[in-house]
Design a protein around this motif. Structure first.
Motif, PDB file in Angstrom:
ATOM      1  N   PRO A 252       0.804  -1.224   0.000  1.00 11.40           N
ATOM      2  CA  PRO A 252       0.000   0.000   0.000  1.00 11.40           C
ATOM      3  C   PRO A 252       0.838   1.276   0.000  1.00 11.40           C
ATOM      4  O   PRO A 252       0.551   2.210  -0.756  1.00 11.40           O
ATOM      5  CB  PRO A 252      -0.831  -0.124   1.276  1.00 11.40           C
ATOM      6  N   VAL A 253       1.877   1.328   0.825  1.00  9.02           N
ATOM      7  CA  VAL A 253       2.695   2.534   0.907  1.00  9.02           C
ATOM      8  C   VAL A 253       3.448   2.768  -0.404  1.00  9.02           C
ATOM      9  O   VAL A 253       3.538   3.892  -0.904  1.00  9.02           O
ATOM     10  CB  VAL A 253       3.689   2.453   2.085  1.00  9.02           C
ATOM     11  N   GLU A 254       3.980   1.702  -0.991  1.00 10.70           N
ATOM     12  CA  GLU A 254       4.690   1.829  -2.265  1.00 10.70           C
ATOM     13  C   GLU A 254       3.756   2.257  -3.389  1.00 10.70           C
ATOM     14  O   GLU A 254       4.191   2.853  -4.367  1.00 10.70           O
ATOM     15  CB  GLU A 254       5.358   0.501  -2.626  1.00 10.70           C
ATOM     16  N   ALA A 255       2.461   1.961  -3.216  1.00 11.29           N
ATOM     17  CA  ALA A 255       1.488   2.304  -4.256  1.00 11.29           C
ATOM     18  C   ALA A 255       1.119   3.779  -4.247  1.00 11.29           C
ATOM     19  O   ALA A 255       0.515   4.273  -5.200  1.00 11.29           O
ATOM     20  CB  ALA A 255       0.223   1.465  -4.080  1.00 11.29           C
ATOM     21  N   LEU A 256       1.471   4.498  -3.182  1.00  8.37           N
ATOM     22  CA  LEU A 256       1.164   5.923  -3.109  1.00  8.37           C
ATOM     23  C   LEU A 256       2.008   6.703  -4.116  1.00  8.37           C
ATOM     24  O   LEU A 256       3.176   6.391  -4.331  1.00  8.37           O
ATOM     25  CB  LEU A 256       1.444   6.463  -1.705  1.00  8.37           C
ATOM     26  N   SER A 257       1.408   7.703  -4.720  1.00  9.53           N
ATOM     27  CA  SER A 257       2.153   8.581  -5.619  1.00  9.53           C
ATOM     28  C   SER A 257       3.052   9.504  -4.793  1.00  9.53           C
ATOM     29  O   SER A 257       2.845   9.663  -3.588  1.00  9.53           O
ATOM     30  CB  SER A 257       1.187   9.427  -6.453  1.00  9.53           C
TER      31      SER A 257
ATOM     32  N   LEU B 139      -0.139  14.946   6.993  1.00  9.00           N
ATOM     33  CA  LEU B 139      -1.148  14.348   7.866  1.00  9.00           C
ATOM     34  C   LEU B 139      -0.498  13.876   9.163  1.00  9.00           C
ATOM     35  O   LEU B 139      -1.054  14.050  10.252  1.00  9.00           O
ATOM     36  CB  LEU B 139      -1.821  13.152   7.176  1.00  9.00           C
ATOM     37  N   ARG B 140       0.683  13.297   9.026  1.00 10.96           N
ATOM     38  CA  ARG B 140       1.410  12.829  10.203  1.00 10.96           C
ATOM     39  C   ARG B 140       1.733  13.992  11.137  1.00 10.96           C
ATOM     40  O   ARG B 140       1.756  13.845  12.359  1.00 10.96           O
ATOM     41  CB  ARG B 140       2.705  12.131   9.764  1.00 10.96           C
TER      42      ARG B 140
ATOM     43  N   ALA C 266       4.082   7.075  10.467  1.00 14.13           N
ATOM     44  CA  ALA C 266       5.086   7.035  11.530  1.00 14.13           C
ATOM     45  C   ALA C 266       5.804   5.706  11.534  1.00 14.13           C
ATOM     46  O   ALA C 266       7.050   5.648  11.676  1.00 14.13           O
ATOM     47  CB  ALA C 266       4.416   7.293  12.887  1.00 14.13           C
ATOM     48  N   ARG C 267       5.052   4.628  11.360  1.00 12.48           N
ATOM     49  CA  ARG C 267       5.645   3.288  11.357  1.00 12.48           C
ATOM     50  C   ARG C 267       6.601   3.106  10.188  1.00 12.48           C
ATOM     51  O   ARG C 267       7.659   2.482  10.318  1.00 12.48           O
ATOM     52  CB  ARG C 267       4.537   2.239  11.301  1.00 12.48           C
TER      53      ARG C 267
END
Length: 218
Positions: free
Chosen positions: A155-160, A170-171, A214-215
């Motif tokens: 999922p994280v790698e899929a973010l643009s 957001l963090r 954060a993780r």
């Protein structure tokens, strides 16, 4: 402005504007349009200003094929503007963002259709021809058979890159308006990015997305 293209030796009967700020996807989309609508002259644009300039220069296009997120484009507001200026030109939005509220807002503003970028070429070509024939088309990723949808590594790698920037803010606890000021984009665009990244990360709240950031040390 990126150059337009047409099939060699073919009679040009339609001129179509394709807009996306990612060169590889834009080129692929242009080739797909040329294949689906034989003899078309396809103009590539990477900003909303270029879209408007091209439409004014060559006259009302036979079709607009637009990403939802590219420089200068402000969602439903820009769709309404194009509809007012070019009332007979069909508008097809092609994007990974498939929020029903956003799609409905775009249609109400004057778009003729929405197709997910995850759609296979045959589905997208079908959307193009249907919209040009006067039909209203909606094809979300959820409407596509699962075996036809490309999977992302994580999922994280899929973010643009832009979505990762929004996630970083957001963090930090910034609001949509604060993020919009920081990135010099509209709050509407920020809302689309937030909705898309929440869906990609598989969470429903900003706090959950911030925890993932954060993780992952984003």
């Amino acid at each position: 402005m990126p150059a337009g293209h047409s099939g060699k030796g073919l009679l040009v009967t339609n001129h179509i504007i394709v807009a996306d700020d990612h060169p590889l996807f834009r080129e692929g989309l242009r080739r797909l349009v040329e294949n689906a609508i034989v003899g078309s002259l396809v103009h590539e644009s990477e900003t909303y200003a270029e879209v408007c300039e091209t439409a004014e220069r060559f006259g009302p296009p036979s079709l607009f094929v637009l990403d939802l997120l590219f420089p200068g484009f402000d969602g439903a507001h820009s769709v309404q503007e194009l509809r007012n200026r070019f009332p007979i030109s069909p508008i097809l939005i092609v994007s990974m963002m498939a929020d029903d509220t956003v799609i409905n807002t775009l249609l109400e503003a004057g778009a003729n259709g929405f197709t997910s970028k995850a759609a296979p070429p045959a589905v997208l070509e079908n959307s193009l021809t249907k919209v040009m024939d006067g039909e209203i088309v909606i094809c979300r990723e959820s409407d596509i058979p699962a075996w036809e949808v490309k999977t992302s590594p994580t999922p994280v790698e899929a973010l643009s890159p832009r979505q990762k920037e929004v996630l970083l803010y957001l963090r930090q606890g910034l609001s949509n308006k604060e993020i919009a000021r920081a990135l010099d984009i509209s709050p509407f665009t920020v809302r689309i990015h937030v909705s898309a990244l929440l869906k990609t990360l598989g969470v429903t709240t900003r706090a959950a997305a911030a925890a993932i950031a954060a993780r992952e040390r984003i």
